[in-house]
Design an enzyme around this catalytic site. Structure first.
Site, PDB file in Angstrom:
ATOM      1  N   TRP A  99       4.251  49.042 -23.341  1.00 54.76           N
ATOM      2  CA  TRP A  99       5.384  48.067 -23.738  1.00 54.76           C
ATOM      3  C   TRP A  99       5.034  46.665 -24.096  1.00 54.76           C
ATOM      4  O   TRP A  99       5.169  46.052 -25.003  1.00 54.76           O
ATOM      5  CB  TRP A  99       6.641  48.291 -23.323  1.00 54.76           C
ATOM      6  CG  TRP A  99       7.190  49.652 -23.284  1.00 54.76           C
ATOM      7  CD1 TRP A  99       7.581  50.361 -22.108  1.00 54.76           C
ATOM      8  CD2 TRP A  99       7.671  50.381 -24.191  1.00 54.76           C
ATOM      9  NE1 TRP A  99       8.014  51.795 -22.432  1.00 54.76           N
ATOM     10  CE2 TRP A  99       8.277  51.679 -23.752  1.00 54.76           C
ATOM     11  CE3 TRP A  99       7.820  50.063 -25.723  1.00 54.76           C
ATOM     12  CZ2 TRP A  99       8.840  52.541 -24.840  1.00 54.76           C
ATOM     13  CZ3 TRP A  99       8.314  50.800 -26.490  1.00 54.76           C
ATOM     14  CH2 TRP A  99       8.697  52.213 -26.285  1.00 54.76           C
ATOM     15  N   ASP A 113      10.960  41.442 -20.142  1.00 55.22           N
ATOM     16  CA  ASP A 113      11.598  42.583 -20.620  1.00 55.22           C
ATOM     17  C   ASP A 113      12.079  43.482 -19.554  1.00 55.22           C
ATOM     18  O   ASP A 113      11.136  43.834 -18.647  1.00 55.22           O
ATOM     19  CB  ASP A 113      10.344  43.454 -21.333  1.00 55.22           C
ATOM     20  CG  ASP A 113      10.911  44.682 -21.658  1.00 55.22           C
ATOM     21  OD1 ASP A 113      12.077  45.315 -21.566  1.00 55.22           O
ATOM     22  OD2 ASP A 113      10.104  45.417 -22.469  1.00 55.22           O
ATOM     23  N   LYS A 166      18.415  52.804 -20.226  1.00 53.22           N
ATOM     24  CA  LYS A 166      17.997  53.239 -19.149  1.00 53.22           C
ATOM     25  C   LYS A 166      18.882  52.938 -17.971  1.00 53.22           C
ATOM     26  O   LYS A 166      19.312  53.746 -17.193  1.00 53.22           O
ATOM     27  CB  LYS A 166      16.597  52.472 -18.704  1.00 53.22           C
ATOM     28  CG  LYS A 166      15.609  53.112 -19.494  1.00 53.22           C
ATOM     29  CD  LYS A 166      14.671  52.511 -20.585  1.00 53.22           C
ATOM     30  CE  LYS A 166      13.622  52.966 -21.445  1.00 53.22           C
ATOM     31  NZ  LYS A 166      12.813  52.285 -22.520  1.00 53.22           N
TER      32      LYS A 166
HETATM   33  C1  LIG Z   1      12.167  52.054 -23.323  1.00 51.12           C
HETATM   34  C2  LIG Z   1      11.452  50.616 -22.980  1.00 51.12           C
HETATM   35  C3  LIG Z   1      11.269  49.726 -24.382  1.00 51.12           C
HETATM   36  C4  LIG Z   1      11.683  50.134 -25.775  1.00 51.12           C
HETATM   37  O1  LIG Z   1      12.946  50.193 -25.950  1.00 51.12           O
HETATM   38  P1  LIG Z   1      13.637  50.503 -27.149  1.00 51.12           P
HETATM   39  O2  LIG Z   1      15.083  50.164 -27.079  1.00 51.12           O
HETATM   40  O3  LIG Z   1      13.348  51.740 -27.647  1.00 51.12           O
HETATM   41  O4  LIG Z   1      13.058  49.735 -28.130  1.00 51.12           O
HETATM   42  C5  LIG Z   1      10.717  48.520 -24.035  1.00 51.12           C
HETATM   43  N1  LIG Z   1      10.508  48.145 -22.998  1.00 51.12           N
HETATM   44  C6  LIG Z   1      10.423  48.754 -21.864  1.00 51.12           C
HETATM   45  C7  LIG Z   1      10.035  48.338 -20.339  1.00 51.12           C
HETATM   46  C8  LIG Z   1      11.091  50.053 -22.035  1.00 51.12           C
HETATM   47  O5  LIG Z   1      11.226  50.859 -20.887  1.00 51.12           O
END
Ligand SMILES: *Cc1c(COP(=O)(O)O)cnc(C)c1O
Length: 361
Positions: free
Chosen positions: A100, A167, A191
């Site tokens: 990511w 993030d 999540k």
């Molecule tokens: C799941 C995830 C993403 C991607 O998220 P999307 O909403 O599918 O774009 C980005 N960063 C982390 C740390 C993630 O767990």
């Protein structure tokens, strides 16, 4: 109904009360006689949900008025470029702790120079780099606080001499966070705070409006920050249903006692599972111990039992375990034990690991 212990990495398990009120809201939202999927986002009942959702974020994470809290489409992946477009003039620093983070770096490079301050790619992202230097001339440092695929996590809010961008897709609301240490916190909801379809962005307002480039209207964060709270995230039609689910999920967190209680529960679940991984001769954890995530627990079969992997997966499935196959880049197993994952599910997985150990002998 079939008993399933849901360890999916995202979308994933959500609080039962949130699901129940969503079902009711689809039938009849706010006593209007029509469902939430059918109302106008300009109705007063919806404006109230928007205001309350923002207020729940502020209450749970103690977010001050210096920050805007907005909800956008496009998931966390859209934020990879939106953050860079809004904040980077010439250069930004990134900590590369997984796939990511790497994707965020790729997008940032479209807007300027990227300095990768450290990377754990040399050991398949099984640890969090420490002791790196942060370039003072960068516009911000970007970190990924929890690496969903590898099961590593930054457990503290780091001190950073330049604006810090995080993030927090997969560990938001899992622990108390000192928001004041960050310029931007973003993530996809799916999540810990809701279903797929909405991203959250917490942004310190004074950091905006400093880039020279022309931003498309929707890309400019300022477009989504209203003159009063009821206008936030309402420039265009917001993702009404995911935001409603987020509202219900945050309400559940608040009713449970807030992020401190979530953290205590998460540590309890993670400790139980890691202790079993360390005790059980069949399994071995993949992440560096001090960097182990309390959200995503990654483990593989011990070398001597490598041939038992498919058999364990099959056995676990027969016992009601869902979503424990590891990401293809790590292999083995991954149990995602987000806020809404009950202790009973982790206990069931541990029992399953113990039973399999006895079966193997
Ligand atoms: C799941 C995830 C993403 C991607 O998220 P999307 O909403 O599918 O774009 C980005 N960063 C982390 C740390 C993630 O767990």
């Amino acid at each position: 109904m079939k008993v399933a212990h849901n360890f999916n990495a995202g979308p994933c398990v959500l609080p039962k009360p949130a699901i129940e009120s969503a079902i009711e809201a689809i039938r009849n939202f706010d006593n209007t006689g029509i469902g939430i999927l059918e109302i106008s986002h300009r109705t007063p009942g919806w404006e109230r949900i928007m205001i309350e959702t923002e207020q729940l974020w502020r209450d749970l994470l103690h977010i001050s008025d210096d920050y805007a809290v907005i909800f956008l489409g496009g998931g966390a992946s859209t934020q990879f470029y939106q953050v860079a477009a809004n904040l980077m003039n010439h250069k930004a620093a990134y900590l590369q702790t997984g796939v990511w983070a790497k994707k965020a770096i790729k997008e940032a490079k479209l807007y300027g120079e990227v300095a990768v301050v450290a990377s754990s790619e040399d050991k398949n992202y099984s640890y969090i780099p420490k002791g790196y230097e942060i370039p003072k001339d960068a516009d911000y440092l970007h970190i990924t606080t929890n690496n969903t695929i590898y099961g590593t996590e930054l457990h503290t809010d780091i001190d950073c001499p330049i604006p810090l961008v995080a993030d927090m897709s997969s560990d938001i609301m899992s622990r108390p966070v000192d928001v004041n240490k960050y310029a931007v916190i973003y993530g996809g909801a799916q999540k810990n705070v809701g279903p797929a379809g909405v991203a959250f962005v917490i942004v310190r307002k004074d950091i905006l409006g400093k880039v020279e480039r022309v931003l498309p209207t929707m890309v400019d964060y300022r477009t989504h920050i209203g003159s009063e709270p009821k206008n936030n995230s309402m420039f265009n039609t917001p993702p009404v249903f995911p935001i409603f689910m987020m509202h219900e999920t945050l309400k559940w967190i608040k009713d449970m006692g807030g992020v401190e209680v979530m953290h205590r529960r998460n540590v309890e679940k993670a400790t139980l599972l890691y202790n079993e991984i360390d005790r059980n001769k069949l399994f071995v954890g993949t992440a560096n111990k001090e960097d182990r995530s309390i959200m995503n627990v990654c483990f593989v079969m011990n070398e001597a039992y490598k041939d038992k992997e498919a058999e364990f997966l099959e056995f676990a499935k027969s016992q009601g375990m869902v979503g424990i196959k590891g990401h293809r880049s790590v292999g083995g197993f991954r149990a995602s034990i987000y806020n809404a994952c009950p202790l009973e599910s982790v206990e069931a997985l541990v029992a399953c690991m113990q039973e399999f150990e006895q079966k193997v002998g």
